[in-house]
Enzyme design. Structure first.
Site: not given
Length: 379
Positions: A115, A211, A263
């Site tokens: 910005y 995770e 996973d």
């Protein structure tokens, strides 16, 4: 937990270290500006050379046991309008880091830098990914880290829970805490600059990077950290730099073995790779962030078969990612080749929570932890 407003030896040491790094960072940014100016003076078309950040340009460093960039380079030059704009933005960014950050001991987030560029006319960034990439370019050119430029990530650090006592420097002074006794169930939140931490003592035999928040909470609730003297790290999906850095420091400085519990899908394998091998995007930081000895303890495709886990069907994007990993040099091992090809045949994936189908306490059961003990010694 202690929190003192008085300057201590630890505070002074950390402040001196930060001041010295800021001085070095400022000098290297000024050297970059001098190099570009000298090219102008000598009639050379200004340019910056950088390593190509692709999987075709990463190679294994036998010295550090991590993946780093190879010899292929790309050149940012003012020969083209696009190249000239990129160099202009780079110079504007370097000026911001010197005059606003380093000289005034202030900082900005990556989002704020995007910005701030709104005031740079034609040099403003079109998207944050562009400003993030140029910060990384400056890291590579100067061999510094964005933290040395006082640049902070937007995301919070992950959390740690386990038998570890540490000391942290904050703006209000130092504070000391135990990551089991002095924290809530969410654990100790990792700061963006992990090098401001000092490890005081520990009783840990293993670090487990996890995770998902659900599995992290499950293991804390079940007392896994106490039973196995484990430091649990919630990595919150793709781990932030600060998360990878604290895992690296726990392993390198305290000699605690690391396992990564994820996973069973291609994106989770990349999470493990970023911790154990290095990420392609940040291979210039591999020596600083990567834990080469980390072991994969995630859900394997073979687990889907062996434990008859509940599964979901692989999407086309998942299949494409798996095929891509077969050509990724980080996964070029017999183990990963076998597992990835098996998953392509199964066309299935499974989450950590799939083990809940065998009971809420299964992840700490003798059957499941025997797999952990077979990979690292936590007995």
């Amino acid at each position: 937990m202690e929190d003192s407003g008085d300057k201590t030896e630890f505070d002074e040491r950390q402040s001196a270290k930060k001041a010295e790094k800021s001085k070095v960072a400022e000098g290297k940014l000024l050297n970059l500006a001098d190099a570009l100016y000298n090219q102008f003076q000598q009639g050379i078309v200004p340019y910056i050379s950088l390593p190509s950040r692709t999987k075709g340009n990463i190679e294994f460093s036998t010295r550090e046991d991590v993946w780093v960039y190879g010899n292929q380079e790309t050149t940012r030059s003012v020969k083209t309008v696009r190249g000239a704009k990129t160099l202009l933005k780079t110079v504007h960014l370097a000026e911001l880091l010197i005059k606003e950050h380093l000289e005034n001991n202030r900082g900005s987030t990556l989002r704020e830098i995007y910005y701030i560029s709104e005031n740079w006319d034609i040099a403003k960034f079109h998207e944050q990914a562009e400003s993030d990439r140029l910060i990384e370019d400056l890291e590579i050119v100067t061999t510094m880290h964005r933290e040395d430029f006082h640049v902070r990530p937007e995301e919070d650090g992950a959390a740690v829970f386990g038998p570890l006592r540490l000391k942290e420097q904050t703006r209000r002074g130092e504070r000391e805490m135990h990551c089991q006794e002095d924290v809530g169930e969410a654990g100790y939140q990792i700061p963006f600059n992990v090098d401001n931490l000092e490890f005081l003592s520990h009783d840990a035999k293993i670090v487990m990077a996890i995770e998902t928040g659900g599995m992290y909470a499950r293991l804390i609730e079940n007392g896994f950290d106490e039973e196995y003297n484990a430091i649990l790290v919630h990595i919150k999906g793709q781990p932030a730099r600060s998360t990878r850095r604290i895992i690296k420091r726990l392993n390198a400085e305290l000699n605690i073995p690391v396992v990564v519990f994820t996973d069973g899908d291609p994106w989770s394998y990349r999470i493990f790779a970023s911790i154990a091998y290095g990420a392609i995007k940040s291979a210039h930081l591999s020596e600083h962030l990567v834990t080469p000895g980390a072991r994969f303890l995630g859900v394997q495709p073979s687990d889907i078969v062996d434990y008859n886990l509940s599964t979901d069907k692989l999407t086309d994007k998942d299949m494409q990612a798996l095929r891509s990993e077969l050509t990724d040099p980080r996964f070029n091992t017999p183990y990963w080749d076998k597992q990835i090809r098996l998953q392509l045949d199964l066309k299935k994936k499974a989450e950590q929570q799939a083990f809940a189908g065998k009971g809420l306490d299964y992840v700490r059961s003798e059957e499941h932890t025997s797999e952990l003990q077979s990979r690292v010694d936590i007995s």
